[in-house]
Design a protein around this motif. Structure first.
Motif, PDB file in Angstrom:
ATOM      1  N   GLN A  39      24.592  57.580  47.379  1.00 36.67           N
ATOM      2  CA  GLN A  39      24.991  56.808  46.669  1.00 36.67           C
ATOM      3  C   GLN A  39      26.689  56.665  46.686  1.00 36.67           C
ATOM      4  O   GLN A  39      27.153  57.548  45.759  1.00 36.67           O
ATOM      5  N   PRO A  40      27.307  56.152  47.678  1.00 31.21           N
ATOM      6  CA  PRO A  40      28.914  56.314  47.459  1.00 31.21           C
ATOM      7  C   PRO A  40      29.341  55.416  46.149  1.00 31.21           C
ATOM      8  O   PRO A  40      28.290  54.800  45.323  1.00 31.21           O
ATOM      9  N   PRO A  41      30.539  55.472  46.136  1.00 32.70           N
ATOM     10  CA  PRO A  41      31.168  54.420  44.715  1.00 32.70           C
ATOM     11  C   PRO A  41      30.804  53.116  44.681  1.00 32.70           C
ATOM     12  O   PRO A  41      30.698  52.475  43.689  1.00 32.70           O
ATOM     13  N   SER A  42      30.551  52.601  46.049  1.00 37.99           N
ATOM     14  CA  SER A  42      30.158  51.186  46.007  1.00 37.99           C
ATOM     15  C   SER A  42      28.713  50.980  45.379  1.00 37.99           C
ATOM     16  O   SER A  42      28.087  49.948  45.036  1.00 37.99           O
ATOM     17  N   ARG A  43      27.897  52.297  45.165  1.00 33.51           N
ATOM     18  CA  ARG A  43      26.691  52.144  44.307  1.00 33.51           C
ATOM     19  C   ARG A  43      25.601  51.788  45.151  1.00 33.51           C
ATOM     20  O   ARG A  43      24.218  51.829  45.064  1.00 33.51           O
ATOM     21  N   GLN A  44      25.721  51.431  46.553  1.00 37.29           N
ATOM     22  CA  GLN A  44      24.721  51.054  47.354  1.00 37.29           C
ATOM     23  C   GLN A  44      23.900  52.378  47.905  1.00 37.29           C
ATOM     24  O   GLN A  44      24.534  53.440  47.884  1.00 37.29           O
TER      25      GLN A  44
END
Lengths: 117, 115
Positions: A39-44
């Motif tokens: 889960q990268p900072p984009s939250r995906q």
């Protein structure tokens, strides 16, 4: 009840180095599946790798590989040649068949990985 | 882009209110899953539907309900909202129902803030 434990809340690694994230689980069943999600900072939420419990061979996806120790109920993720884009939260997840063909999914609390330039 | 869409992207509401979150699965996917992710925590599995039928239930509160419609989109209804319901709600979809057999594709999530 099934549980998934990630004992490393945060980790860091130098770019191009190798890092291993730990995951242990508890179940009395023999047939199940294990996953690592990123889960990268984009939250995906992105599936990194999947392991079937009945397969003895460890799963590998490019720079990502697992060390699956069924008897020890351990499922660690190794990231080789770490890249800045690997900076993310990593979740270990478990699923098995419940009663009546139902499937419950259990996620660990995550390990925050930071790749340093 | 996973192909799973969720609306709205953000939702701010007051305690005691009711909201509906919507999810459209990838084309061809029959299974829909709902998850709750509270701040800096892991995902809690809420519920799964397959082709319109409920198939698995996790830690879903009685104040929450979901359904999957004939066109396969799904809605998660949250009522009598409390501050602790503030979270990121994810929807995921997969082709089939076999545990682990089919990869789950996650939507971008709906961030719910209860004030």
């Amino acid at each position: 009840a099934q549980t998934v434990t990630q004992s490393q809340p945060e980790m860091s690694v130098q770019e191009a180095e190798t890092v291993t994230l730990s995951c242990t689980y508890d179940t009395s069943e023999n047939n199940y599946y294990l996953f690592w999600y990123k889960q990268p900072p984009s939250r995906q939420m992105i599936l990194v790798i999947r392991q079937e419990a009945y397969k003895q061979q460890n799963a590998t996806e490019n720079r990502f590989s697992v060390n699956f120790q069924k008897a020890a109920k351990s499922f660690s993720l190794k990231i080789s040649d770490s890249q800045l884009g690997d900076t993310a939260m990593y979740f270990c997840a478990f699923t098995q068949a419940g009663t009546s063909g139902t499937y419950k999914y259990i996620f660990g609390t995550g390990t925050r990985l930071k790749v340093l330039a | 882009d996973s192909g799973v869409t969720q609306t709205p992207k953000h939702l701010i509401t007051a305690t005691g209110q009711r909201v509906t979150l919507r999810c459209s699965p990838r084309s061809g996917d029959l299974s829909v899953y709902w998850y709750q992710q509270s701040l800096d925590q892991g995902l809690q599995f809420l519920i799964q539907y397959y082709n319109g039928e409920e198939r698995a239930k996790g830690n879903i509160l009685e104040r929450f309900s979901a359904q999957q419609f004939p066109d396969l989109h799904s809605e998660l209804n949250l009522s009598s909202l409390e501050l602790g319901d503030s979270a990121l709600y994810f929807c995921a979809s997969s082709v089939g129902i076999g545990a682990g057999t089919y990869e789950q594709y996650f939507g971008p999530g709906t961030r719910l803030t209860v004030t």
